[in-house]
Design an enzyme around this catalytic site. Structure first.
Site: not given
Length: 143
Positions: A14, A135
């Site tokens: 993570h 993004e």
């Protein structure tokens, strides 16, 4: 260096981002980006929120209690400006970047880079409520 027997079982788990206000960030990540809130853990002076897409890596959002109401709080560094330049962005892949960007536009999401900006016309960057860059890339992006 190639994968060795000692590292063959290692997997990325993570990434953690600090957030100012979960009332702004959680709807963004769940409703705008479609992530699922897996778990919320109140640790006393901070709360952890774990979000993910099915079978994908996890995004941990950390809220330090009080930042949402602190008028002197300057926010967190996105990592893309001085001081603190370093961290750049996270990336989300989508089936159709143009359709995803049209949806973000309709929802009032802030853009750092639209598809029509710059040389890389197959990707876009949106901003989350804390100014972190996200993004937006096609599922077929070759890295």
């Amino acid at each position: 260096m190639p994968v060795t027997a000692e590292t063959a079982s290692f997997k990325f788990n993570h990434t953690m981002l600090r957030i100012k206000d979960p009332k702004a960030s959680l709807p963004f990540y769940t409703e705008v980006l479609g992530m699922t809130l897996l778990r919320e853990s109140n640790m006393g002076d901070f709360t952890l929120y774990f979000l993910a897409y099915e079978d994908e890596g996890v995004l941990e959002l950390t809220h330090n209690h009080g930042t949402e109401a602190d008028t002197n709080f300057q926010g967190y560094s996105s990592g893309n400006t001085e001081p603190g330049k370093g961290f750049g962005h996270i990336a989300i892949s989508v089936a159709n970047v143009e359709e995803a960007c049209a949806r973000f536009e309709k929802l009032g999401v802030s853009f750092k880079k639209r598809l029509t900006d710059g040389k890389m016309r197959h990707i876009a960057f949106i901003l989350d409520p804390d100014g972190y860059w996200i993004e937006i890339v096609p599922h077929t992006l070759k890295v």
